[in-house]
Design a protein around this motif. Structure first.
Motif: not given
Length: 198
Positions: A122, A164, A32, A128
């Protein structure tokens, strides 16, 4: 599931182990970042032909499956082949999922899928990179680093505090080093048993 704190970068993963039944022992690395590592200019690579980047508006399942297979076949991407058209459409046509495709000389060269769907997909404030990759013919031409940096910058046009991505030892060997070069930091690993068969 083993989720370990990672105090240092991971530069190389061991190759996946193969079981007698054809399944694979795979190491997944979760990464991340809280903000882009740099806001430096991101000039497009010199490819000797035209480069265009287009967002897919409500992509149809057939074209998405083509991209998914063309990008992911060498890396054993099979999960979305196992999904029904209806289930897949509910993801890729969701208003908080963005898919962008670079075209080189009019030919699709890969794609990125930015998934900003809320919980349980999420946590609040996170986005993401669900899928990122190039079609093999376009690997090694300087397109990957440019496209990843562009994708990171695009993700941060949303009001997020965390971006991420994950990779594993089935992916291209350059994937993990490239993510880290762009500013991602590993925060957990997980060992999984993966069946690559459809």
């Amino acid at each position: 599931m083993s989720s370990d704190s990672i105090a240092r970068p991971i530069f190389r993963l061991p190759p996946p182990g193969r079981r007698l039944d054809g399944r694979l022992d795979v190491t997944v690395v979760y990464l991340d970042m809280a903000r882009p590592a740099t806001e430096a200019a991101n000039p497009a690579p010199l490819l000797g032909t035209k480069l265009a980047l287009l967002k897919l508006d409500r992509p149809n399942v057939g074209f998405y499956r083509y991209l998914y297979d063309a990008v992911g076949r060498p890396w054993k991407w099979v999960e979305r082949h196992r999904m029904s058209d209806q289930d897949l459409a509910s993801i890729i046509q969701h208003p908080e999922v963005e898919i962008f495709v670079p075209y080189v000389g009019g030919v699709p060269a890969g794609y990125v899928e930015l998934d900003h769907r809320p919980e349980p997909v999420n946590p609040p404030g996170a986005l993401n990179i669900a899928y990122f990759g190039l079609i093999p013919d376009f690997i090694g031409r300087g397109l990957g680093p440019w496209f990843l940096r562009w994708s990171i910058n695009q993700a941060f046009t949303h009001k997020i505090n965390r971006l991420t991505v994950n990779t594993c030892n089935l992916d291209h060997v350059a994937a993990l080093p490239l993510y880290q070069k762009m500013g991602f930091r590993p925060y957990a690993t997980r060992e999984v048993i993966f069946d690559p068969r459809l």
